[in-house]
Design a protein around this motif. Structure first.
Motif, short mmCIF file in Angstrom:
data_model
loop_
_atom_site.label_atom_id
_atom_site.label_comp_id
_atom_site.label_asym_id
_atom_site.label_seq_id
_atom_site.Cartn_x
_atom_site.Cartn_y
_atom_site.Cartn_z
N ASN A 106 -2.62 -10.82 -4.63
CA ASN A 106 -1.35 -11.20 -5.21
C ASN A 106 -0.37 -10.50 -5.01
O ASN A 106 0.87 -10.39 -5.47
N GLY A 107 -0.29 -9.67 -4.00
CA GLY A 107 0.86 -8.57 -3.39
C GLY A 107 0.98 -7.52 -4.56
O GLY A 107 2.42 -7.23 -4.21
N LEU A 108 0.33 -7.25 -5.39
CA LEU A 108 0.76 -6.31 -6.20
C LEU A 108 0.36 -4.71 -5.86
O LEU A 108 0.95 -3.72 -6.26
N ILE A 109 -0.45 -4.74 -4.90
CA ILE A 109 -0.45 -3.33 -4.03
C ILE A 109 -0.79 -3.68 -2.51
O ILE A 109 -0.80 -4.93 -2.25
N TYR A 110 -0.42 -2.74 -1.95
CA TYR A 110 -0.17 -2.66 -0.36
C TYR A 110 0.95 -3.82 0.19
O TYR A 110 0.79 -3.91 1.35
N ALA A 111 1.73 -4.06 -0.65
CA ALA A 111 2.65 -4.96 -0.44
C ALA A 111 4.21 -4.01 0.14
O ALA A 111 5.14 -4.46 0.82
N ASP A 112 3.87 -2.66 -0.10
CA ASP A 112 4.97 -1.71 0.26
C ASP A 112 4.53 -0.96 1.40
O ASP A 112 5.15 0.40 1.75
N LEU A 113 3.65 -1.19 2.35
CA LEU A 113 3.16 -0.38 2.96
C LEU A 113 4.29 -0.26 4.23
O LEU A 113 5.08 -1.06 4.70
N SER A 114 4.30 1.09 4.68
CA SER A 114 5.38 1.24 5.94
C SER A 114 4.87 2.51 6.31
O SER A 114 3.66 3.15 6.05
N ASP A 115 5.81 3.22 7.29
CA ASP A 115 5.30 4.59 7.97
C ASP A 115 5.26 5.78 6.81
O ASP A 115 4.32 6.62 7.17
N LYS A 116 5.90 5.58 5.72
CA LYS A 116 5.86 6.61 4.88
C LYS A 116 4.94 6.25 3.78
O LYS A 116 4.30 7.10 2.67
N VAL A 117 4.43 5.08 3.67
CA VAL A 117 3.49 4.58 2.65
C VAL A 117 2.35 4.01 3.11
O VAL A 117 2.24 2.90 3.69
N ASP A 118 1.28 4.83 2.88
CA ASP A 118 0.13 4.08 3.33
C ASP A 118 -0.90 3.58 2.19
O ASP A 118 -0.32 3.47 1.18
N LYS A 119 -2.05 3.01 2.52
CA LYS A 119 -2.65 2.34 1.47
C LYS A 119 -3.01 3.26 0.09
O LYS A 119 -2.84 2.67 -0.94
N PRO A 120 -3.55 4.17 0.49
CA PRO A 120 -3.94 5.28 -0.85
C PRO A 120 -2.61 5.26 -1.77
O PRO A 120 -2.57 5.33 -2.84
N LEU A 121 -1.54 5.82 -0.92
CA LEU A 121 -0.34 6.11 -1.80
C LEU A 121 0.14 4.92 -2.40
O LEU A 121 0.47 4.58 -3.80
N SER A 122 0.14 3.78 -1.95
CA SER A 122 0.52 2.40 -2.57
C SER A 122 -0.49 1.92 -3.66
O SER A 122 0.14 1.84 -4.96
N LEU A 123 -1.60 2.16 -3.48
CA LEU A 123 -2.55 2.14 -4.62
C LEU A 123 -2.30 3.18 -5.74
O LEU A 123 -2.42 2.92 -6.86
N ALA A 124 -2.02 4.29 -5.41
CA ALA A 124 -1.88 5.44 -6.19
C ALA A 124 -0.72 5.09 -7.21
O ALA A 124 -0.55 5.30 -8.42
N LYS A 125 0.41 4.82 -6.50
CA LYS A 125 1.58 4.41 -7.38
C LYS A 125 1.42 3.17 -8.39
O LYS A 125 1.54 3.40 -9.44
N PHE A 126 0.74 2.06 -7.96
CA PHE A 126 0.35 1.32 -9.09
C PHE A 126 -0.51 1.66 -10.24
O PHE A 126 -0.35 1.59 -11.27
N LEU A 127 -1.60 2.79 -10.00
CA LEU A 127 -2.51 3.30 -10.89
C LEU A 127 -1.98 3.99 -11.77
O LEU A 127 -2.18 3.97 -13.00
N LYS A 128 -0.93 4.82 -11.47
CA LYS A 128 -0.04 5.82 -12.13
C LYS A 128 0.82 4.78 -13.23
O LYS A 128 1.14 5.39 -14.13
N SER A 129 1.58 3.74 -12.45
CA SER A 129 2.55 3.06 -13.18
C SER A 129 1.93 2.17 -14.13
O SER A 129 2.81 1.66 -15.26
N CYS A 130 0.81 1.56 -13.84
CA CYS A 130 0.14 0.43 -14.64
C CYS A 130 -0.48 1.05 -15.99
O CYS A 130 -1.29 1.88 -15.97
N SER A 131 0.25 0.75 -16.88
CA SER A 131 -0.29 1.61 -18.39
C SER A 131 -1.39 0.46 -18.90
O SER A 131 -1.71 0.86 -20.00
N ARG A 132 -1.83 -0.51 -18.38
CA ARG A 132 -2.80 -1.51 -18.84
C ARG A 132 -4.15 -1.10 -18.45
O ARG A 132 -5.19 -1.61 -18.73
N LEU A 133 -4.17 -0.10 -17.67
CA LEU A 133 -5.63 0.37 -17.13
C LEU A 133 -6.45 0.98 -18.26
O LEU A 133 -5.68 1.80 -18.80
N ASP A 134 -7.55 0.83 -18.10
CA ASP A 134 -8.51 1.74 -19.00
C ASP A 134 -8.50 3.16 -18.33
O ASP A 134 -9.01 3.22 -17.42
#
Length: 1500
Positions: free
Chosen positions: A595-623
């Motif tokens: 659904n494009g909630l992760i890995y949608a912002d990939l670029s030269d400066k943003v790789d997959k781990p960083l994109s996923l880390a941003k979501f994990l840190k910002s999403c307050s609904r995770l256990d």
């Protein structure tokens, strides 16, 4: 003169000096009553010291000034002397207002401050001050007012006197309150007070409020005074500049500190007496202010600026601190007082508080936190006060309290929700679904319980199940919720600020869900009592207010709805993704990526781990537990590095850095996972260049030590806590071989000791609340203000999401509640929901409103009633009224009448918003119809024959095959009772009581108020979609009563098999009404016929199908036929639908004969109108055949036959336009032929019945007359041959086949007709046609001549020779045979016995003619034929001989082969029936010649 004027003059007449003298006398008199001053004559003045000691209570022994002498007598004398000095000072002064005010007030202040004075003396002094305010001595114009008020505030705050009786002492305290009130509120002098003075006064009053040992009346007076003071002080916020005042706070903090405090401890009186007062106000200024340098007298105090933000901030701080429920120093009684004071402050300046960051910070953090905790209080008084303060706070500061409001509303809804129901195992049952739990980091005010995520069943951070509020507590909480929700934009604010925010709860959905469910009694498990009924009313009222606000919403400024709605949609995806992650991280990540909630912002400066880390840190609904476990796995090391790399550790101590990190996820339990996290943290933290740490390894060890220290210091299972020395010892030599400094380690140790690192989801008590509250504050800094959106931009989406439960709740309330106000509000709610549905173009909503109201009317039919009972009919004021069971029942159902009026008033004018709801509307219409309650205009049906007529409610048994001979314009309705209110004379009619009549009149009045006829007329003006829905609803209802019912009866074994032809379904008036309404509506909107026709034809074709038409009542079929033909007239106007006309005509032509005969008039009149008005659309041969075939099917009906014949006659008649064409010629001949055939059939039927009357003739039988005229018209068609041939370009052969031959065939057929006049006319016309000259006949070839004989003449004679034909008219048939024989001979001579045809071979034809003549002569041995045929044959023979066709043998026999053969065959054939007749007509030569000639021929 007015009273006010008199009072003003009297005051002016009393000088201020007089008042001053009087007050001096009052105080000194009170002093002399005391033994200390009874004999006092000491007038020695003394210099008073300005150094005033601080004292918080009454009777503190330490002196407030430095006495000139230490003796007690001198102190007493000095107090008295002060008044003497004041007298001397004012004696020679004309206007005492010129004197410095401190000089005038100083003796009074000394008395108030002196511990030597008693209660009465101090009371007199305070009374004097109060009077000075009244008479104007102390006023805004007073000299050096500011200095005087500074000393006044200090004086009243340090009042000392010897206690006496408690009531007298309380009088003193009361007068202190009065003076303070005068100073701050009453006489416009408070604006010169400074912050210190205001704080002193406020603290004095506040402390008095909190003294529980004081009398109730004094404390209440103090409270009232405090409320007035607080309002006055906080009103100052409206006139000061926030930026300027906030800047002053920094300067004031550097120069001096203003402090207030409240204490409930007891202090001694100061003079060894028993305790009299239980509270001490400590207003002692800071040490540097107690004895300011150079200040020896109040007169020398430097003037101060007016009080402003510092004192207000200090007051608010004190009030908020008292509310701390964990502070044992203060009791609930104290908090109750402070809650009221805080509420007054918020009411006075709540909106303004948000403009001052320092004040707002106090409200956002400690105030909200303490108030929310007090909202859990079991003390109802405290709970009520806390809830009131909370509601005021939200009302005035809502925009600054976004997340605080989220917390409170979630908590409130949880408390108000019913307790979960335990299942058989005692386990609480829970609803499934994506959890709406507060995001981690939101404070929760109850015990934590985990629940399974609805989608995958994993445990997630959940909503906290708090103990449900009961009794009065529930009422208070619900009333508060109601109060908070009263803001017009409240609901839309919830939707935009929370439901459309990814990090917030769906508060709007939760609140609407709670309110709608709370209207129903099932919400209250213990049954309904008065309180719960009130709760129902409140919840309903909130729902209706929500609908009302939405209905009248005005435009306002708000963020773009597209962005917010997109956020809401994204929020739903994130919630689902987080839910799946909490169950199985791999599944959750796949969903998030899809659904494009992760890995949608990939670029030269943003790789997959960083994109996923941003979501994990910002999403307050995770256990948080699963998150910590996920990022610490070996496979996710890159994600772990990227995750920790998102933190900013620069200039942060390692304790704070570890706290920030460990509060973002739950530290896993495995040592290897902890090691990975710690190593990654060490790398990132060391990269931030921390102070004093020399290596990454040192960071690693320190991080571990912080985790261990936190556990050791705060784990309740650890009894011996680690000391600093032990902690320091454990870290020796780890800083790259060296030690950390003691200060460095001490800072770490103290930080952990004072503030535990709270792991997410680790604590459930106050510690967990503190952690969560801190998270809320962190979020609030990012969340921004609450946006007020009093705009309709979001209303459509809001309404779409909640309309169904809201309307259901309103409907339930309308039906169930008896309170007039609630019913009125519910009605308004229905109207507004309908208005919104129309405005937002939501037909489903409008339908639901209609369905809900229709169910409340009790007008909907309960069963599928087909027959109408005989109801009594009474006459009231000249009007006939049918008293039915519905009219009586509805007349006493007041709520049903209300629902009906509301329903139809809503639908009136709003029909375009209705779709499925039309079904209920027409169901009510049909029920009102069968009970004779519909307006007369809605009962009419359009008829082709007699115009508009009323739909009958009951019908007699119709005679299907009844024929009409009267020629009138009556239809099959003649067999029915034509009045809709007629009753069968064979049935008994019950009597109607007076009450029944009265109730029926009430029903009629209600139906009149509903304006049903207006609604019916509006249907024709509907937009297409609504119109189609209305017609479709009618068709569905009609289908149910006809086609579906017939199918059910045929398939249901309970219904015995019947002869449907003799026992059709009983007459159902409602089915006729629905059909008529459907057709009438469609005919009045011809511009929409293209869309309506498929619906109508589906139903009509089902009724008129050949197999089912005979199974319905004949009136229903007649109305279906009339309706279909009415629609055909509309279809004729639409070129695209003209083919449907012939589909319809074909359907009608397929009706069973008895049914067709019963509805013949309707069919014929409809077809005639169609042909007359739209003749141009009937073009092809097939179309004409369909039209005439339909007319032919009705010819057995006399009146229909007459009308059809008139139509044909008009087509054949001469006129300016030729109507007979090649296309309709064949069908026209067939139809005329049928008219003649019908005439014969009529005659035969007449003969069969053996009537005594004479035979049927043209004169006495319309059918015979039409048959006779039909022959004439047939013959007259010859005049159209030439124009048709010319127009169509037919060849002669084609013209013969398509024109002449069909005409001759028809005449031939009718030449054997049973009707003598028709028969004679036909055979005569046939003879004239055949023998007359015509280009086609004149040029007929051999084939066509053969057809004339073989298909026309021979067949005619052959038919006439048949016995059954002869029996049609035994008396007249011989004559016809005679004419046929003559026709046979004449035709033969005309076509074959001509010189031009002498060469043709007629041998076979001639022999056939002889055969027929032979049969004719001997068929009945009639004398007429026996004589006529030889004569005719003689003429033929002579002509044949004359033309050398039939040549007898001669001596030389010059005949050709054909002639010889023909003679021989003729001679042989004639000898059989007329021996010798041939030779008699054509004499033979001599026999010898003939014989010899014959011998020669034989020899040759």
């Amino acid at each position: 003169m007015s009273f006010s004027t008199t009072t003003s003059k009297s005051r002016q007449s009393v000088s201020q000096k007089h008042v001053l003298y009087a007050e001096i006398l009052a105080v000194t008199s009170a002093m002399r009553k005391n033994s200390r001053w009874a004999s006092s004559t000491n007038f020695v003045t003394s210099t008073r010291s300005s150094a005033l000691g601080s004292n918080l209570g009454l009777r503190i022994s330490s002196p407030s000034f430095n006495a000139r002498t230490s003796s007690r007598g001198n102190r007493e004398a000095e107090l008295m002397a002060g008044f003497q000095e004041l007298k001397r000072a004012v004696r020679d002064v004309g206007d005492i207002s010129s004197l410095p005010l401190p000089t005038i007030l100083s003796p009074f202040f000394e008395i108030i401050r002196s511990s030597l004075s008693t209660g009465p003396i101090t009371s007199a002094a305070l009374t004097a001050l109060h009077n000075f305010f009244i008479c104007g001595i102390i006023s805004a114009k007073s000299n050096t007012l500011d200095l005087a008020l500074i000393e006044l505030s200090t004086t009243v705050a340090r009042c000392k006197f010897e206690p006496s009786d408690s009531s007298g002492d309380e009088v003193v305290l009361f007068k202190i309150l009065t003076v303070i009130h005068d100073c701050l509120c009453a006489y416009d002098v408070g604006n010169v007070l400074g912050d210190v003075e205001v704080c002193e006064m406020l603290e004095t009053v506040l402390t008095t409020c909190c003294q529980m040992r004081l009398s109730e009346i004094l404390r209440r007076s103090a409270e009232n005074t405090m409320h007035a003071l607080v309002r006055s002080v906080f009103s100052r916020l409206h006139s000061i500049d926030p930026k300027t005042e906030e800047a002053k706070l920094v300067i004031d903090d550097e120069e001096a500190e203003i402090k207030m405090s409240v204490s409930a401890t007891q202090i001694p009186s100061g003079i060894g007496e028993e305790d009299r007062q239980e509270a001490v106000v400590d207003v002692s200024p800071a040490p540097e202010e107690e004895e300011p340098k150079g200040t020896q007298s109040p007169l020398s105090v430097v003037p101060r600026t007016q009080f402003s933000l510092p004192s207000i901030l200090e007051l608010l701080r004190v009030l908020v601190n008292v509310l701390d429920p964990n502070d044992q120093q203060h009791t609930d009684s104290t908090r109750l007082v402070v809650l009221g004071i805080l509420n007054s402050a918020l009411e006075e300046a709540g909106p303004r508080i948000g403009d001052f960051p320092s004040l707002k910070a106090l409200i956002l953090d400690p105030a909200c936190k303490y108030l929310f905790q007090l909202a859990r209080s079991e003390n109802l008084t405290v709970l009520h006060a806390a809830l009131r303060a909370i509601s005021t706070m939200f009302d005035t500061m809502r925009e600054h309290l976004k997340l605080q409001q989220e917390l409170f509303l979630a908590f409130t809804i949880d408390r108000l929700a019913p307790p979960p129901i335990a299942n058989a195992k005692g386990v609480l049952s829970k609803k499934t679904g994506v959890t709406d739990s507060p995001r981690p980091g939101t404070p929760t005010l109850g015990p934590i319980e985990s629940e399974k995520d609805g989608e995958n069943g994993s445990a997630t951070p959940t909503r906290i199940l708090v103990a449900p509020a009961r009794g009065e507590t529930r009422n208070l909480v619900l009333e508060t919720l109601s109060q908070i929700s009263r803001h017009p934009s409240f609901m839309v604010d919830l939707y935009t600020n929370y439901d459309c925010d990814i990090n917030c709860e769906n508060l709007f959905d939760r609140l609407i869900d709670f309110l709608t469910k709370s209207v129903y009694p099932a919400h209250y498990s213990a049954g309904l009592d008065a309180q719960q009924r009130n709760a129902q009313y409140l919840c309903l009222d909130l729902l209706l207010a929500f609908v009302n606000d939405m209905a009248k919403r005005a435009e306002g400024n708000c963020p773009s709805p597209e962005s917010l709605l997109q956020t809401k949609s994204q929020k739903k995806l994130i919630l689902t993704g987080a839910s799946r992650f909490n169950t199985k991280p791999k599944t959750g990540l796949a969903f998030l990526e899809e659904n494009g909630l992760i890995y949608a912002d990939l670029s030269d400066k943003v790789d997959k781990p960083l994109s996923l880390a941003k979501f994990l840190k910002s999403c307050s609904r995770l256990d948080k537990r699963l998150l910590g476990d996920f990022i610490s796995k070996p496979d996710n090391l890159d994600v772990l590095k990227a995750f920790i790399g998102l933190f900013d550790f620069k200039d942060k101590s390692i304790a704070d850095a570890m706290r920030e990190l460990l509060e973002s996820f739950r530290l896993p339990g495995e040592s290897q996972q902890i090691a990975r996290i710690t190593e990654t943290f060490a790398s990132e933290y060391f990269a931030a260049r921390p102070v004093e740490i020399k290596s990454e390894d040192a960071v690693y060890v320190l991080a571990y030590s912080v985790i261990m220290l936190n556990t050791d210091l705060h784990n309740p299972q650890v009894r011996k806590r680690m000391s600093f020395e032990e902690y320091q010892k454990n870290l020796r030599g780890v800083n790259d071989g060296s030690d950390f400094s003691p200060e460095f380690l001490q800072e770490i140790y103290d930080s952990i000791r004072k503030r535990e690192i709270v792991m997410p989801e680790e604590h459930t008590g106050s510690l967990g609340f503190e952690y969560a509250w801190k998270e809320l504050l962190t979020r609030s800094r990012q969340a921004g203000p609450l946006v007020t959106c009093n705009t309709p931009l979001f209303d459509v989406d809001i309404f779409k999401s909640v309309w169904k439960p809201v309307i259901s709740a309103v409907a339930y309330a309308f039906i169930s509640f008896d309170d007039d106000y609630i019913i009125q509000r519910a009605i308004a709610g229905f109207r507004q929901c309908a208005t919104l549905a129309k405005h937002f173009r939501l037909p489903d909503v409008f339908d639901f409103v209609v369905v809900s109201l229709s169910q409340a009317t009790s007008i909907l039919p309960e069963t599928l009633q087909t027959s109408v009972p005989n109801y009594p009919i009474v006459e009231v004021e000249g009007q006939k009224i049918t008293v039915s069971n519905l009219s009586v029942r509805f007349g006493i159902n007041f709520k049903g009448q209300l629902a009906a009026v509301v329903l139809f008033n809503i639908v009136n004018g709003n029909g375009n918003a209705l779709r499925e709801g039309w079904t209920q509307i027409f169901e009510m219409f049909q029920n009102l119809f069968v009970h004779s309650l519909l307006p007369a205009r809605m009962l009419q049906m359009e008829d082709f024959l007699g115009g508009a007529s009323m739909i009958p409610l009951r019908g007699a048994s119709p005679q299907r095959t009844a024929t009409r001979n009267d020629g009138g314009l009556l239809s099959a309705l003649s067999s029915y009772l034509m009045t809709p209110y007629g009753a069968s004379s064979d049935s008994l009619v019950p009597d109607a009581t007076e009450s029944d009549v009265e109730n029926t009149l009430c029903t009629i009045d209600c139906i009149t108020s509903c304006r049903l006829d207006e609604l019916y007329s509006q249907i024709m003006q509907l937009e297409l979609d609504a119109l189609v829905a209305a017609v479709r609803a009618l068709e569905a209802l009609a289908h149910e009563r006809t086609v579906a019912k017939l199918k059910q009866e045929s398939e249901d074994p309970m219904y015995p098999a019947q002869d449907t032809a003799s026992s059709p379904m009983p007459y159902d008036p409602a089915s006729v009404y629905l059909l008529e309404t459907m057709v009438s509506i469609s005919c009045q909107v011809p511009h929409h016929i293209e869309d309506l026709w498929p619906i109508l034809f589906e139903h009509l074709s089902a009724l008129l199908h050949h197999d089912s038409a005979c199974q319905y009542s004949i009136l229903l079929i007649e109305r279906a036929v009339a309706g279909l033909l009415h629609l055909c007239l509309i279809l004729a106007q639409k070129p695209s639908l003209r083919d449907q006309i012939y589909v319809s005509l074909d359907l009608l032509s397929g009706l069973p004969p008895d049914v067709a005969s019963s509805v013949a008039e309707q069919i014929v009149v409809g077809v005639i109108l169609l042909v007359q008005k739209y003749r141009e659309i009937i073009k092809s041969q097939t179309e004409w055949k369909l039209v005439f075939a339909l007319l032919r099917s009705t010819l057995t009906h006399s009146e229909a036959a007459r009308l059809s014949f008139d139509l044909v006659n008009s087509l054949v008649a001469d006129g300016p336009e030729q109507l007979v064409t090649m296309d309709n010629f064949s069908a026209l001949i067939t139809l005329l032929n049928d008219f003649a055939t019908i005439a014969g059939g009529t005659v035969e039927a007449h003969q069969t019945q053996r009537r005594r009357h004479g035979p049927l003739t043209v004169a006495n039988s319309p059918a015979v007359e039409r048959g006779h005229k039909a022959i004439e018209l047939l013959t007259g068609l010859k005049k159209f041959f030439s124009p048709i041939i010319e127009l169509s370009g037919l060849q002669r052969e084609d013209a013969w086949e398509q024109l002449f031959l069909p005409l001759l065939t028809s005449l031939k057929d009718q030449s054997s007709n049973a009707a003598r006049e028709v028969r004679q006319s036909a055979i005569g016309q046939l003879q004239r046609t055949l023998l007359a000259s015509h280009p086609i006949l004149d040029e007929a070839d051999t084939t066509q001549v053969e057809q004339i004989f073989n298909k026309i003449v021979f067949r005619l004679v052959d038919d006439l020779l048949k016995p059954n034909i002869f029996q049609r008219d035994p008396q007249g048939m011989p004559e016809t045979r005679l004419r046929a024989s003559a026709l046979l001979c004449k035709t033969f001579m005309h076509f074959e016995v001509r010189e031009s045809q002498s060469a043709s071979d007629i041998r076979i034809l001639w022999i056939e003619i002889l055969d027929l003549l032979d049969r004719l002569m001997h068929v009945d041995r009639g004398e007429q034929l026996y004589e006529a045929i030889p004569e005719s044959l003689k003429n033929v023979l002579l002509v044949m001989n004359a033309t050398q066709i039939l040549v007898p043998p001669t001596a030389d026999d010059q005949r050709n082969e054909r002639q010889r053969t023909l003679w021989s065959m003729t001679s042989e054939r004639m000898e059989r029936f007329l021996p010798g007749f041939l030779t008699e007509v054509i004499p033979l030569p001599e026999v010898s010649e003939v014989a010899s000639h014959s011998t020669e021929v034989s020899a040759s």
